[in-house]
Design an enzyme around this catalytic site. Structure first.
Site, PDB file in Angstrom:
ATOM      1  N   VAL A 102      37.714  51.123 -20.014  1.00 35.38           N
ATOM      2  CA  VAL A 102      37.065  49.904 -20.519  1.00 35.38           C
ATOM      3  C   VAL A 102      35.842  50.258 -21.352  1.00 35.38           C
ATOM      4  CG1 VAL A 102      35.859  47.798 -19.861  1.00 35.38           C
ATOM      5  CG2 VAL A 102      37.904  48.510 -18.604  1.00 35.38           C
ATOM      6  N   ALA A 103      35.076  51.243 -20.858  1.00 33.01           N
ATOM      7  CA  ALA A 103      33.844  51.617 -21.552  1.00 33.01           C
ATOM      8  C   ALA A 103      34.126  52.240 -22.916  1.00 33.01           C
ATOM      9  CB  ALA A 103      33.049  52.594 -20.691  1.00 33.01           C
ATOM     10  N   GLU A 123      36.190  46.418 -27.434  1.00 28.11           N
ATOM     11  CA  GLU A 123      37.236  45.393 -27.391  1.00 28.11           C
ATOM     12  C   GLU A 123      37.163  44.377 -28.529  1.00 28.11           C
ATOM     13  OE1 GLU A 123      36.918  47.000 -23.236  1.00 28.11           O
ATOM     14  OE2 GLU A 123      35.506  46.400 -24.801  1.00 28.11           O
ATOM     15  N   ASP A 125      45.765  45.189 -67.291  1.00 29.73           N
ATOM     16  CA  ASP A 125      46.489  44.678 -68.443  1.00 29.73           C
ATOM     17  C   ASP A 125      45.462  44.253 -69.489  1.00 29.73           C
ATOM     18  OD1 ASP A 125      48.628  43.817 -69.972  1.00 29.73           O
ATOM     19  OD2 ASP A 125      48.604  41.811 -69.099  1.00 29.73           O
ATOM     20  N   ASP A 173      55.406  43.860 -64.496  1.00 30.81           N
ATOM     21  CA  ASP A 173      54.285  44.416 -63.731  1.00 30.81           C
ATOM     22  C   ASP A 173      54.548  44.420 -62.226  1.00 30.81           C
ATOM     23  OD1 ASP A 173      52.509  44.781 -65.982  1.00 30.81           O
ATOM     24  OD2 ASP A 173      52.262  42.616 -66.018  1.00 30.81           O
ATOM     25  N   ASN A 184      29.247  51.887 -26.701  1.00 28.82           N
ATOM     26  CA  ASN A 184      30.399  52.457 -26.006  1.00 28.82           C
ATOM     27  C   ASN A 184      30.184  53.920 -25.638  1.00 28.82           C
ATOM     28  OD1 ASN A 184      31.899  50.150 -27.813  1.00 28.82           O
ATOM     29  ND2 ASN A 184      32.957  50.537 -25.897  1.00 28.82           N
ATOM     30  N   GLU A 237      27.792  54.083 -22.801  1.00 27.45           N
ATOM     31  CA  GLU A 237      28.416  53.699 -21.530  1.00 27.45           C
ATOM     32  C   GLU A 237      29.183  54.866 -20.906  1.00 27.45           C
ATOM     33  OE1 GLU A 237      29.101  49.114 -23.125  1.00 27.45           O
ATOM     34  OE2 GLU A 237      30.815  50.404 -22.713  1.00 27.45           O
ATOM     35  N   ASN A 247      30.497  44.818 -23.641  1.00 26.51           N
ATOM     36  CA  ASN A 247      31.338  44.997 -24.820  1.00 26.51           C
ATOM     37  C   ASN A 247      31.754  43.683 -25.466  1.00 26.51           C
ATOM     38  OD1 ASN A 247      31.171  47.697 -24.306  1.00 26.51           O
ATOM     39  ND2 ASN A 247      33.274  47.939 -23.592  1.00 26.51           N
ATOM     40  N   ASP A 261      27.124  42.713 -26.946  1.00 23.82           N
ATOM     41  CA  ASP A 261      27.111  43.116 -28.349  1.00 23.82           C
ATOM     42  C   ASP A 261      28.292  42.555 -29.131  1.00 23.82           C
ATOM     43  OD1 ASP A 261      29.131  44.688 -27.330  1.00 23.82           O
ATOM     44  OD2 ASP A 261      28.051  46.573 -27.530  1.00 23.82           O
TER      45      ASP A 261
END
Length: 903
Positions: A285-286, A290, A332, A633, A695, A698, A723, A727
């Site tokens: 998780v850390a 996410e 072009d 094109d 992260n 952590e 997470n 933040d």
């Protein structure tokens, strides 16, 4: 068989055609079996389930799913708390939903190509004229063409009468093409110069013709383009590749950290197996930011909204960022770099100096008015603006009169007779009353210079009658008029001007045989016109060059015209090369690769040529933005890193194959969109710095706590909270951060440049180190030191570490915003960051003070002294970063996301 160079007799013999009866039913069937049906194969895109699976298998989502499954299992065999599982899987669902919602669009390129097929065609079969669906045409069919018809297959012309064809959908050039069935072509020529052929999907503007169908379905020019479109597969964008690489790194870090802490606890911690496994899951998780996928997607969506305001409509969301990192713009010419309207730049009245601006003399006014009398274009005033109708060349004459306040259609003389323009004669003639002599008539003939060039026996004085205000213009024409006119013509041509000449004569009566009108004419003068560059094109090109982007021109127009325009707007510079399609075909890929950086203009190129140019640049690890409007094109638009179609002049095929559509068909809009793309990418890098700083902190805080024997500084739910809420919420505001003023002075991001380049990695290290130290200090104080009468314990230590890292990571969003001090930038200038930061801090206060919410986070009550210590420690990382910014700015360096030494 090369149908453009082969003789008609050989083509008839090849298909066993009877010129009087056409194909028999048996021949039709056999031809269809041998050469195929007249349609294109369609390719279906991925269905919703395939898209769902594709996004679920993204590395970041795989990690989250594994974490969610493991946490669900551990909750099932232990405490039954599925909170972590629900939160993690909910994040996965949001990531996938947002991605599919933005990408859920059908690819309509081949369907649009099918619609270009003419619904019906008139053919001769079994001795009878038949109108059939164009899808039933076969090779060898004898076909009739008339004005207004859309061509249903590739055709070699047998006969033609004043045939004009609009091939803009195929070649990209808007000027009508004069076809000539009698033209013998002996050498290889570009598509636009194959004047004895007409092609599927083009439109007959004028005249009639008969021909033989020589290519249908995938073998036709449109079919070959359809095949090329189907073969081009869009790979992942550079950003998507970088995010994937980041996710893989995080997976390795999470796996390694999990194993390491599992082994440490197993050997030294005497931790129960289930708790030990839970700790490993917590580290997973850390390790994962996410909210990163959602924030990246929101950054792109906000970029989409901003680009829409700048007239750039995004069809493929990741193209926002990709365009920002473009290193080559292949543009072009017609309508993108130029105004897409022919404009008179110069005129010359025989015997006088040429005009190239300023006040017109009365004779020059008379010259241009007589050009208008011999034209069929017209204009009408609608809501205060003139709307011009007619052939682009003739429209330029009317536009010139309007610009100089000379257009007075009500004063136009009555046209008494007309010889229409014919591609073989290359001129048209009208008869009007003599403006000063009611007994005589004035003949005006307008056309190609080589058909109207002065001859020695027709050197005369300018007649007084040509000046409507009766002013005498008796300038004598010298004996060397022809050489003088040729010299002026060559000067105009060298400047890539399209030259149109005017001659006249005076007659007593209109002859019955109108062809006599074009005999014994007196040369009067010429005009030179061109589709001029847009006023903003040069500035846009220079801005692109300053941003480290190479602009190149790829056009179906002639090399001389293309070079002249490119030179005016700074795409072509001294020392650069201009090559045409035939030269390009003669070059090997290695030869082209060696010289491609010196080539700035490509002229008269085919769809295959354009595709080849794009791919050679990509092989050199360049990010290519390609613009175009025609069907020709579409393959290169699909293959380019960012395909950009014209919204006004663009065909539906080009739009369907593109990533971006320019609503105003303007090159300057592309450059503005690049600026926006760079802002998006810079903000994504800021987001990565912002999220990963927490992260990394952590993971290392957890490892250090385990190694020194203090226990886990955080629980799994606390890490999720940091997470996702601490933040994650303020991180959304970074998507709205404005671009720095010097963002277009930065070099483009290379294809292989890491997302941690330009100092991002060591800046994450600085911030994470400050987070780790302050969090561990707080954990130690709460775990081992009695403060304000509270007995130290493990939960109190976790609470202190949690509050410190939560507050520090929340306010770190202000450090990520800019290389400037947060006090210089201002706290409230980005209102979304200001609002989300206050929201996040408010939620944290609630979760650490309301008992029910405290139980969810597994935190203990803190004294005022603990809060004061936590706040002071949480501010230290910001102080460290502010000091770092001051030092770096004095050294001419930047804290985040910019190339070393840039402004």
């Amino acid at each position: 068989m090369k149908y453009k160079t082969e003789s008609i007799d050989n083509i008839k013999k090849f298909y066993d055609i009877n010129s009087k009866t056409g194909l028999s039913p048996t021949q039709v069937t056999n031809s269809r079996i041998k050469y195929g049906h007249n349609n294109f194969e369609e390719q279906s895109g991925p269905n919703i389930f395939q898209k769902l699976l594709h996004h679920l298998l993204e590395v970041m989502n795989i990690i989250l799913i594994l974490v969610g499954v493991l946490s669900a299992y551990l909750a099932y065999i232990s405490n039954g708390n599925y909170t972590k599982t629900i939160v993690v899987l909910l994040i996965v669902a949001i990531n996938v939903f947002v991605s599919i919602f933005q990408e859920n669009r059908a690819e309509n390129a081949l369907a649009a190509l099918k619609e270009l097929s003419s619904p019906t065609s008139t053919v001769l079969r079994s001795g009878k004229r038949q109108t059939i669906p164009s899808s039933e045409l076969v090779c060898g069919d004898l076909i009739e063409l008339t004005a207004g018809v859309q061509v249903g297959a590739d055709i070699r012309l047998l006969t033609s009468n004043s045939l004009q064809v609009d091939e803009s959908s195929l070649t990209g050039e808007s000027e009508p093409i004069d076809k000539n069935a009698d033209l013998d072509i002996t050498d290889e020529v570009p598509l636009g110069d194959q004047l004895n052929m007409v092609f599927s999907g083009t439109n007959i503007l004028n005249g009639t013709a008969e021909g033989i169908v020589v290519a249908v379905g995938s073998e036709s020019q449109m079919g070959k383009i359809a095949t090329l479109i189907g073969e081009q597969i869009k790979g992942k964008t550079p950003l998507q590749k970088r995010i994937d690489k980041l996710a893989k790194r995080l997976a390795v870090i999470a796996f390694a950290a999990g194993i390491l802490i599992f082994v440490i606890n197993l050997l030294y911690g005497n931790v129960p197996f289930v708790d030990n496994l839970m700790t490993a899951v917590v580290l997973g998780v850390a390790a994962v930011p996410e909210t990163l996928p959602v924030i990246v997607t929101l950054s792109l969506i906000y970029g989409v909204e901003n680009m829409a305001q700048k007239k750039a409509i995004i069809r493929n969301v990741p193209a926002v960022e990709t365009l920002g990192n473009a290193t080559v713009i292949a543009s072009d010419k017609t309508g993108t770099l130029t105004q897409n309207q022919m404009t008179i730049q110069k005129l010359w009245l025989s015997g006088q100096d040429s005009w190239s601006g300023g006040q017109l003399s009365s004779s020059e006014v008379s010259l241009i008015q007589n050009f208008a009398y011999a034209s069929n274009a017209s204009a009408q005033l609608i809501d205060g603006d003139w709307e011009i109708h007619g052939d682009p060349t003739e429209a330029a004459i009317i536009r010139f009169l309007i610009t100089h306040d000379l257009y007075e259609p009500e004063k136009n003389p009555k046209r008494l007779a007309e010889l229409p323009f014919d591609s073989s004669r290359k001129k048209m003639t009208v008869v009007i009353p003599h403006p000063q002599d009611n007994e005589k008539y004035l003949v005006l003939t307008k056309g190609a210079f080589d058909r109207l060039a002065p001859s020695s026996q027709h050197q005369a004085q300018h007649p007084q009658l040509l000046s409507s205000n009766n002013e005498e213009t008796s300038t004598h024409l010298s004996n060397d008029l022809l050489s003088q006119a040729q010299k002026i013509h060559d000067i105009f041509a060298d400047q890539a001007l399209r030259v149109l000449a005017l001659s006249y004569k005076i007659i007593d009566k209109v002859p019955e045989d109108l062809t006599e009108l074009e005999n014994n004419l007196t040369f009067l003068g010429i005009v030179g016109m061109i589709d001029p560059p847009r006023l903003e094109s040069k500035a846009a090109v220079q801005e692109a060059r300053a941003a480290g982007i190479k602009p190149i021109m790829i056009t179906g127009d002639h090399a001389l015209t293309a070079k002249a325009i490119a030179q005016q707007i700074d795409i072509y510079r001294d020392g650069d090369k201009v090559i045409d399609g035939l030269t390009l075909k003669s070059m090997t890929d290695d030869e082209l690769s060696q010289t491609i950086e010196q080539i700035s203009v490509y002229a008269r190129v085919s769809p295959e040529d354009k595709l080849r140019i794009v791919k050679i640049w990509q092989e050199k690890e360049q990010i290519v933005a390609m613009t175009g409007d025609g069907v020709n094109d579409a393959p290169s638009l699909r293959a380019a890193d960012v395909g950009t179609a014209m919204g006004i002049a663009g065909t539906e095929v080009a739009k369907s194959a593109s990533d971006i559509i320019l609503a105003d068909d303007n090159f300057a809009t592309i450059v503005a969109a690049i600026r926006e793309g760079r802002r998006v990418y810079t903000n994504i890098k800021k987001t990565i710095y912002y999220l990963l700083s927490a992260n990394v902190a952590e993971i290392l805080t957890m490892l250090i706590g385990a190694i020194v024997g203090w226990g886990m500084p955080f629980t799994g739910i606390q890490l999720l909270y940091i997470n996702v809420l601490a933040d994650g919420i303020p991180g959304f505001g970074l998507s709205r951060e404005k671009a720095d003023s010097h963002i277009m002075e930065q070099p483009p991001v290379g294809v292989k440049e890491s997302i941690f380049s330009r100092g991002v990695s060591w800046r994450i290290a600085i911030c994470s180190t400050a987070f780790i130290i302050t969090a561990l200090v707080g954990f130690y104080l709460g775990r081992f030191i009695e403060i304000a009468g509270l007995t130290p314990n493990h939960q109190l230590g976790q609470t202190m570490a949690f509050v410190i890292l939560t507050l520090a990571s929340t306010i770190n969003v202000y450090n990520a915003r800019s290389n400037e001090s947060l006090f210089t930038r201002g706290i409230t200038t980005n209102k979304m960051i200001f609002g989300t930061t206050l929201l996040s801090l408010g939620i944290t206060v609630l979760f650490t003070n309301v008992p029910i919410l405290m139980n969810i986070l597994e935190v203990a009550p803190l004294s005022m002294t603990h809060w004061l210590i936590a706040i002071i420690l949480a501010l230290i990382p910001t102080l460290v970063i502010e000091i770092t910014k001051v030092i770096l700015n004095k050294q001419g360096k930047k804290f985040i996301g910019e190339k070393k030494g840039s402004k």
